[in-house]
Design an enzyme around this catalytic site. Structure first.
Site, PDB file in Angstrom:
ATOM      1  N   HIS A 122      27.994  17.800  -6.188  1.00 15.86           N
ATOM      2  CA  HIS A 122      29.321  17.580  -5.595  1.00 15.86           C
ATOM      3  C   HIS A 122      29.904  16.307  -6.218  1.00 15.86           C
ATOM      4  O   HIS A 122      29.156  15.428  -6.648  1.00 15.86           O
ATOM      5  CB  HIS A 122      29.091  17.391  -4.088  1.00 15.86           C
ATOM      6  CG  HIS A 122      30.294  17.318  -3.246  1.00 15.86           C
ATOM      7  ND1 HIS A 122      30.983  16.154  -3.013  1.00 15.86           N
ATOM      8  CD2 HIS A 122      30.923  18.277  -2.521  1.00 15.86           C
ATOM      9  CE1 HIS A 122      31.984  16.405  -2.198  1.00 15.86           C
ATOM     10  NE2 HIS A 122      31.964  17.677  -1.879  1.00 15.86           N
ATOM     11  N   ASP A 199      20.806  14.099  -1.691  1.00 16.26           N
ATOM     12  CA  ASP A 199      22.040  14.409  -0.967  1.00 16.26           C
ATOM     13  C   ASP A 199      21.719  15.567  -0.020  1.00 16.26           C
ATOM     14  O   ASP A 199      21.568  16.709  -0.457  1.00 16.26           O
ATOM     15  CB  ASP A 199      23.121  14.783  -1.976  1.00 16.26           C
ATOM     16  CG  ASP A 199      24.408  15.274  -1.324  1.00 16.26           C
ATOM     17  OD1 ASP A 199      24.411  15.542  -0.102  1.00 16.26           O
ATOM     18  OD2 ASP A 199      25.419  15.400  -2.047  1.00 16.26           O
ATOM     19  N   GLN A 202      24.057  19.526   2.692  1.00 15.18           N
ATOM     20  CA  GLN A 202      23.953  20.968   2.947  1.00 15.18           C
ATOM     21  C   GLN A 202      22.586  21.389   3.454  1.00 15.18           C
ATOM     22  O   GLN A 202      22.429  22.490   3.961  1.00 15.18           O
ATOM     23  CB  GLN A 202      24.299  21.744   1.667  1.00 15.18           C
ATOM     24  CG  GLN A 202      25.725  21.567   1.202  1.00 15.18           C
ATOM     25  CD  GLN A 202      26.740  22.074   2.209  1.00 15.18           C
ATOM     26  OE1 GLN A 202      26.469  23.026   2.945  1.00 15.18           O
ATOM     27  NE2 GLN A 202      27.907  21.447   2.262  1.00 15.18           N
ATOM     28  N   LYS A 225      28.444  18.397   9.311  1.00 16.66           N
ATOM     29  CA  LYS A 225      27.849  19.620   8.764  1.00 16.66           C
ATOM     30  C   LYS A 225      26.623  20.057   9.573  1.00 16.66           C
ATOM     31  O   LYS A 225      25.944  21.017   9.234  1.00 16.66           O
ATOM     32  CB  LYS A 225      27.501  19.414   7.296  1.00 16.66           C
ATOM     33  CG  LYS A 225      28.726  19.167   6.393  1.00 16.66           C
ATOM     34  CD  LYS A 225      28.337  19.051   4.960  1.00 16.66           C
ATOM     35  CE  LYS A 225      29.486  18.525   4.114  1.00 16.66           C
ATOM     36  NZ  LYS A 225      30.560  19.508   3.910  1.00 16.66           N
ATOM     37  N   CYS A 363      34.818  21.041  -4.946  1.00 18.26           N
ATOM     38  CA  CYS A 363      34.507  19.658  -5.375  1.00 18.26           C
ATOM     39  C   CYS A 363      33.301  19.631  -6.316  1.00 18.26           C
ATOM     40  O   CYS A 363      32.504  18.689  -6.304  1.00 18.26           O
ATOM     41  CB  CYS A 363      34.279  18.746  -4.167  1.00 18.26           C
ATOM     42  SG  CYS A 363      35.723  18.554  -3.121  1.00 18.26           S
TER      43      CYS A 363
END
Length: 405
Positions: A122, A199, A202, A225, A363
């Site tokens: 991203h 990261d 997700q 999220k 993105c």
């Protein structure tokens, strides 16, 4: 046995019509909806104990502080962090990455050093490292992906060297759903002394996260999220590493003592938490994680895999539909294109039937360039979605193809 229909009852926003049709919400990779318990927590804070934290000498401030810090404890358990002070509140994943880039970068990155990211990233896990490299004269290297959307591990090994100081990769791709082999990535990086940031934007809602087992040096994720509010997230960092890094921003709780001659900084975690924090959303964040814990990651993962498998089979059976990203291990994200139809048109026409998906480059413009695409349509599932809703998506896609001839 958990009643899936009851889960949907926990989310009031899902019980409405959009454009004359019952809402089907398949944009969960962008943000998840919020259960009533999270909404109630926000309301209770502002109606019951709105106050600043840590320094007030009254009952409201005491309750606000206890509720605020309880979220830190919940996140520690959610990630299985060894120490409570390893949990830093941020505004979200993006700020967590920027914090590490600014402070780890200031302390440990020098001219000629190398930082490795992957093609799946991203923009938030690309741009901060580009900015750091420009400031420090460091070099950014990128792990390529194969046609399935999986990183090419041999290429990653070839990029590692004694110049590598940091590897920063996504745990699960927002654009393709690919789950990266992060334990292998971390193991190889540590062999040459490099640190690793994951990261988790997700992955945090879908996968078990155990930062001690993963042995990552940093892990970042966002509340919104994981069924929580926007504007709040967390950074995990190993204690020794965080202690060796300089503060991020100045003022508020990050100071211990200030004179005009010199300032001494607070201890972890407050050293990285300048200014009045986002108290209400931090408190509600805990209720979101408790909701996930009550459902259980095993149940969530099984439920989402069922949706992913069913939707993949249905979309693969439609002529002119091509799924982008066919990794062996995925979270519940399907990116697809339809021959001859722009993704934006797909999104608009599905919205006309009450179906919310994402369209565009997500993105991840470099990743889209890798596949020769301007963008895709993306359906991303959460535990409150149903197979019947997938059927509505499939029916909608077939209608669009028929309309375009």
């Amino acid at each position: 046995m958990i009643d899936v229909q009851k889960i949907k009852q926990d989310f009031p926003i899902l019980h409405q019509e959009v454009n004359g049709h019952p809402l089907v919400y398949f944009d969960n990779a962008a943000t998840t909806q919020k259960p009533q318990s999270v909404i109630d927590a926000l309301n209770q804070y502002y109606t019951g104990y709105n106050s600043n934290v840590h320094r007030g000498a009254h009952a409201l401030a005491d309750k606000a502080t206890r509720e605020f810090e309880a979220t830190r404890e919940t996140i520690q358990k959610f990630l299985n962090a060894e120490h409570l002070e390893e949990i830093i509140f941020t505004r979200g994943t993006t700020e967590g990455i920027n914090l590490v880039a600014a402070t780890f970068g200031k302390a440990f990155i020098n001219e000629g050093d190398e930082i490795i990211i992957s093609s799946l990233e991203h923009h938030s896990n690309i741009v901060p490292w580009q900015m750091l490299c420009e400031q420090k004269g460091a070099i950014l290297k990128v792990i390529p992906v194969n046609d399935n959307g999986e990183i090419i591990f041999e290429e990653y090994l070839n990029l590692l060297s004694d110049k590598t100081k940091l590897v920063s990769v996504v745990h699960a791709s927002n654009a393709l759903g690919t789950i990266n082999p992060v334990k292998d990535i971390i193991r190889e990086a540590h062999k040459i002394g490099a640190k690793v940031l994951l990261d988790g934007a997700q992955s945090s809602a879908h996968l078990h996260i155990d930062v001690q087992d993963l042995d990552c040096d940093f892990f970042v994720f966002s509340a919104h999220k994981v069924f929580g509010p926007t504007g709040i997230g967390a950074l995990y960092g190993k204690k020794d590493l965080l202690n060796a890094m300089p503060p991020y921003q100045g003022g508020g709780e990050m100071i211990k003592e200030v004179t005009f001659e010199k300032t001494t900084y607070n201890e972890l975690p407050y050293k990285f938490e300048a200014g009045t924090p986002n108290i209400a959303d931090t408190v509600a964040f805990r209720h979101a994680l408790e909701y996930v814990n009550e459902l259980g990651k095993d149940f969530i993962s099984a439920r989402e895999n069922e949706l992913l498998t069913y939707a993949t089979e249905q979309l693969n059976a439609i002529d002119k539909v091509r799924i982008i990203g066919t990794a062996a291990k995925k979270v519940s994200v399907i990116s697809f294109v339809i021959e001859g139809i722009h993704p934006y048109d797909i999104g608009m026409m599905l919205d006309a039937r009450g179906i919310a998906i994402r369209t565009g480059h997500h993105c991840t413009q470099p990743l889209m360039n890798r596949f020769g695409l301007e963008g895709t349509a993306r359906a991303s599932f959460a535990v409150y979605n149903s197979l019947e809703e997938v059927d509505k998506l499939v029916e909608g896609i077939k209608r669009i193809i028929k309309m375009f001839g």
